[in-house]
Design an enzyme around this catalytic site. Structure first.
Site, PDB file in Angstrom:
ATOM      1  N   ALA A 359       0.822  -1.460  -0.053  1.00  0.00           N
ATOM      2  CA  ALA A 359      -0.001  -0.360   0.150  1.00  0.00           C
ATOM      3  C   ALA A 359       0.784   1.177   0.066  1.00  0.00           C
ATOM      4  O   ALA A 359       0.532   1.996  -0.983  1.00  0.00           O
ATOM      5  CB  ALA A 359      -0.639  -0.029   1.103  1.00  0.00           C
ATOM      6  N   CYS A 360       1.874   1.023   0.881  1.00  0.00           N
ATOM      7  CA  CYS A 360       2.616   2.578   0.978  1.00  0.00           C
ATOM      8  C   CYS A 360       3.661   3.017  -0.657  1.00  0.00           C
ATOM      9  O   CYS A 360       4.351   3.528  -0.558  1.00  0.00           O
ATOM     10  CB  CYS A 360       4.416   2.050   1.971  1.00  0.00           C
ATOM     11  SG  CYS A 360       5.430   1.319   1.833  1.00  0.00           S
ATOM     12  N   HIS A 361       3.375   1.871  -1.336  1.00  0.00           N
ATOM     13  CA  HIS A 361       4.655   2.154  -3.102  1.00  0.00           C
ATOM     14  C   HIS A 361       2.949   2.631  -3.851  1.00  0.00           C
ATOM     15  O   HIS A 361       3.093   2.928  -5.246  1.00  0.00           O
ATOM     16  CB  HIS A 361       4.283   1.023  -3.040  1.00  0.00           C
ATOM     17  CG  HIS A 361       6.630   0.843  -2.543  1.00  0.00           C
ATOM     18  ND1 HIS A 361       6.801  -0.870  -2.385  1.00  0.00           N
ATOM     19  CD2 HIS A 361       6.513   1.959  -1.465  1.00  0.00           C
ATOM     20  CE1 HIS A 361       7.402  -0.568  -1.496  1.00  0.00           C
ATOM     21  NE2 HIS A 361       7.538   0.677  -1.452  1.00  0.00           N
TER      22      HIS A 361
END
Length: 417
Positions: A359-361
């Protein structure tokens, strides 16, 4: 009341009378009991519902001759082309490497026929005393195992009996049930032109060391000037059960049998660059279909069914690494196909909420995950990646619903394409 067809009479009440039998035996066809459990899938498999639908649709809508230059022919030709692409993706090859056949028996016969003709065409000069160092004296030599399907064993035995080839049937180990690589290599002669070993045995399920055999033979081929050893595997029992990739195996030919993985009774032969990198000589001659390698008007409905059945074999699991354990709740997979990029699949799904990576990417857009690329996953496969992870409250019914959601989504995207 009865109907009669070419010496066979079908009688109501499930009684079959076969006039070809000398004793006029009556054969009673048993009713299918829905409570019985079918456990003979190595012999044949039923058609998947979507495969049956693909066959039915082709019978109705693609009845034209694929060689005809009108819309009816073009419709059939397009279905054949799409199926060729699907079958090629299933085994890691290219569309132009796939030759459709009537089944596995024909495909296997075609390979052995090719090996004999390949030897004759390349070693004809030896008749005048040339090419001794290249193994061109005598008959073509074929190596196979003693547990092959009859469509290999009987063809090889026939060639040997007719004086058209020499054949070595390498016995498998009585300990492992597997053919030993060293035994195969020890059987190689200067006039060896083909090695054919099945990928998985139909009775024991033992998987043969094809990749190692191919690696060893390719080293031997570097020392040969004229007659290289061709490599073939009958993958009838392996497809749909284990990952099969012709590039990883290193074979020149691979036999595909549809009715072993929920497709119709039709086959195909993978040939690594037919007629260019790898020899292929036809057994039949006619109208030029299948680029003259296998002429005869194509069986469009069966080919359509074969292409459709490949869906179950289009899944590539990106987090399966030999010797590595993985989290029991995480699956990173790719559904292979030119229009099945991960973001496209997820945006089309009606129910599934998942991601293509961390999700952080997510701000990286639609670029393939650098994690997968770093793990050696090919770019085109990584672009189609989906990460599905379940939690404590996830139910089997939800998993089943997601599978159906993905199935419908893939079908929709392929039809739109």
């Amino acid at each position: 009341m009865a109907n009669k067809f070419d010496g066979i009479t079908i009688v109501t009440g499930h009684t079959l009378y076969d006039e070809s039998l000398n004793d006029h035996t009556l054969h009673h066809l048993p009713d299918i009991n829905p409570e019985r459990i079918y456990m003979d899938y190595n012999a044949t498999t039923p058609l998947e519902p979507e495969v049956l639908q693909a066959v039915s649709t082709a019978l109705q809508d693609a009845w034209g001759n694929p060689s005809s230059n009108h819309i009816a022919g073009a419709t059939a030709k397009a279905i054949i082309y799409q199926s060729r692409q699907s079958v090629a993706r299933m085994v890691g090859g290219k569309a132009e490497d796939i030759i459709f056949t009537s089944g596995g028996t024909e495909a296997n016969n075609l390979v052995l026929h090719t090996a004999v003709e390949y030897f004759q065409k390349n070693c004809g000069a030896a008749e005048q005393g040339e090419g001794l160092q290249n193994g061109c004296r005598g008959l073509p030599h074929i190596i196979t195992s003693n547990i092959e399907h009859d469509s290999i064993q009987q063809v090889a035995s026939h060639l040997q009996k007719e004086g058209k080839a020499e054949v070595t049937f390498v016995p498998v180990s009585r300990v492992s049930g597997c053919i030993e690589v060293e035994d195969v290599i020890a059987a190689v002669r200067p006039n060896t032109c083909l090695i054919s070993v099945m990928l998985a045995n139909n009775e024991t399920g033992v998987i043969m060391p094809l990749q190692e055999i191919c690696q060893r033979v390719k080293f031997l081929n570097k020392q040969r000037e004229r007659l290289r050893i061709l490599l073939h595997t009958d993958a009838a029992q392996a497809l749909g059960k284990i990952p099969v990739d012709v590039q990883e195996l290193g074979v020149d030919y691979l036999t595909i049998v549809g009715h072993k993985f929920y497709a119709p009774r039709i086959g195909a032969l993978f040939v690594n660059g037919p007629g260019s990198r790898t020899p292929l000589y036809p057994m039949l001659f006619g109208g030029g279909q299948e680029r003259n390698f296998r002429p005869g008007t194509e069986n469009t409905p069966m080919i359509a069914g074969l292409g459709k059945s490949v869906f179950r074999d289009k899944i590539r699991f990106n987090n399966r690494f030999p010797g590595s354990d993985i989290l029991p709740n995480t699956i990173n997979m790719s559904i292979l196909g030119p229009t099945l990029q991960g973001w496209r699949v997820l945006s089309t799904c009606r129910r599934l909420l998942a991601s293509v990576g961390a999700a952080c990417h997510s701000a990286s857009g639609n670029r393939p995950s650098h994690i997968l690329l770093s793990c050696g996953v090919p770019t085109e496969v990584a672009a189609n990646a989906l990460r599905v992870s379940v939690g404590r409250g996830t139910t089997k019914a939800e998993v089943d619903a997601v599978v159906e959601d993905l199935r419908e989504t893939v079908q929709l995207l392929e039809e739109m394409n």
